[in-house]
Write an enzyme that holds these catalytic residues in place. Structure first.
Site, mmCIF file in Angstrom:
data_model
loop_
_atom_site.group_PDB
_atom_site.id
_atom_site.type_symbol
_atom_site.label_atom_id
_atom_site.label_comp_id
_atom_site.label_asym_id
_atom_site.label_seq_id
_atom_site.Cartn_x
_atom_site.Cartn_y
_atom_site.Cartn_z
ATOM 1 N N GLU A 177 0.819 -1.219 0.000
ATOM 2 C CA GLU A 177 0.000 0.000 0.000
ATOM 3 C C GLU A 177 0.853 1.270 0.000
ATOM 4 O O GLU A 177 1.242 1.777 1.051
ATOM 5 C CB GLU A 177 -0.931 0.016 1.224
ATOM 6 C CG GLU A 177 -1.836 1.246 1.248
ATOM 7 C CD GLU A 177 -2.765 1.319 2.461
ATOM 8 O OE1 GLU A 177 -2.600 0.522 3.398
ATOM 9 O OE2 GLU A 177 -3.646 2.176 2.462
ATOM 10 N N LYS A 219 -2.340 -2.127 -3.267
ATOM 11 C CA LYS A 219 -3.406 -1.298 -2.668
ATOM 12 C C LYS A 219 -3.050 0.173 -2.861
ATOM 13 O O LYS A 219 -2.395 0.788 -2.019
ATOM 14 C CB LYS A 219 -3.545 -1.640 -1.185
ATOM 15 C CG LYS A 219 -4.536 -0.776 -0.430
ATOM 16 C CD LYS A 219 -4.914 -1.367 0.912
ATOM 17 C CE LYS A 219 -5.779 -0.398 1.702
ATOM 18 N NZ LYS A 219 -6.432 -1.027 2.852
#
Ligand code: 13P
Length: 342
Positions: A177, A219
């Site tokens: 992420e 992500k």
């Protein structure tokens, strides 16, 4: 590392038009959200809230995996059932946040570097034994005057890749992420440029550190103008530019891209994901899914307010958002869905 197991888990996380539920707020973040609603900031209130989430009937029909926090993965329902078992019984894969937070980066005012690599190998081993099958690490990149700097992007990308390699060694699928933040008055174009540079650097590092791309999930943020930018843009523009940036930077070997919501309203996050899938799904190599925290949980949290009497209504709101995002993966989300249920 069993490569096939990693590949199977990564695929399962984006199968069936489902997505991830991020419920891995650290204690300080969770407490901050509770405090705004005058909910007591105690271990027991946090436990009760997480029990509400994971016992929502039917959640597993639209949620493939739930990201837990170190406190939460050790917790149980009031009847003594471990949360991990509750999730598995609901067909939801347990995951775990493993970074220890974004800290000020020395010599780089306004920029952060995420910590948590020390001792990570042993922590991952323990989490695997506890039943986690995937993990998450969040890096944050701010846009502002003179930032992001190249050195901040490189330091975070290298750290993300080291985390991802350690996860795969331990049999956990890394959810990588790198979040370009929405805070500020930057333009859509500035977000596009930063997002593409960050993703290119992250994938360079993932490759050089021998991360199996088929066994990970990305992500990212959607490409958006800053929250206080005077030039806000349409859902169509966000969908087009986001998919174009991902197309330029994310290798086809990655099975799934699961967006964070990042402070967008719940409805806008669903609408933007929906438009991306409606327009591009059949042409893309990876699944476009979701890994939302606020855009799934916030309405439910506001209804719950820490009160037992509100649990069922809060669960209905949570399920509604999960279903909206499941529909958005299919390109079937409509504004009418917001009026008919909740
Ligand atoms: P939001 O969807 O609220 O941005 O949270 C996603 C997440 O997991 C942040 O790390």
């Amino acid at each position: 590392m069993n490569a096939q197991e990693l590949i199977d888990t990564a695929r399962a996380l984006v199968a069936g038009d489902k997505g991830l539920l991020a419920m891995d707020e650290s204690n300080p973040t969770c407490n901050k959200r509770f405090a705004r609603l005058a909910i007591p900031q105690t271990v027991d209130a946090r436990r009760a809230y997480r029990e509400l989430i994971i016992t929502t009937p039917g959640l597993g029909e639209s949620i493939s995996g739930a990201i837990l926090y170190d406190e939460t993965i050790r917790q149980q329902k009031q009847d003594g059932t471990l949360f991990v078992k509750v999730l598995n019984d609901a067909g939801i894969i347990p995951g775990i946040k493993v970074d220890t937070g974004a800290k000020d980066m020395a010599g780089h005012p306004g920029e952060k570097i995420t910590e948590g690599l020390d001792g990570l190998r042993d922590r991952l081993k323990e989490y695997f034994q506890m039943g986690a099958r995937f993990a998450k690490w969040r890096a944050v990149i701010a846009i502002g005057v003179g930032i992001p700097s190249r050195s901040c992007i490189e330091a975070n990308a290298r750290t993300l890749a080291r985390y991802a390699a350690l996860c795969q060694e331990a049999g956990l699928v890394p959810v990588v992420e790198p979040e370009v933040l929405m805070d500020g008055d930057h333009t859509l174009e500035q977000c596009r440029a930063a997002t593409e540079e960050v993703l290119r650097t992250v994938f360079n590092q993932l490759n050089s550190q021998r991360v199996l791309l088929e066994g990970m999930i990305l992500k990212p943020n959607m490409v958006l103008p800053g929250l206080t930018c005077p030039a806000q843009v349409s859902v169509d523009e966000v969908a087009n530019i986001t998919v174009k940036s991902l197309w330029q930077t994310v290798p086809a070997a990655v099975p799934g891209i699961a967006f964070l919501s990042g402070g967008q309203s719940a409805e806008l996050a669903s609408a933007r994901l929906n438009t991306m899938n409606l327009r591009f799904k059949s042409k893309l190599p990876w699944a476009l899914a979701f890994s939302f925290a606020r855009a799934i949980q916030q309405p439910a949290l506001e209804i719950w307010q820490g009160k037992d009497a509100n649990v069922l209504a809060a669960q209905r709101a949570l399920l509604h958002r999960a279903r909206c995002n499941w529909a958005a993966r299919r390109g079937e989300y409509t504004a009418a869905m917001e009026r008919t249920s909740a």
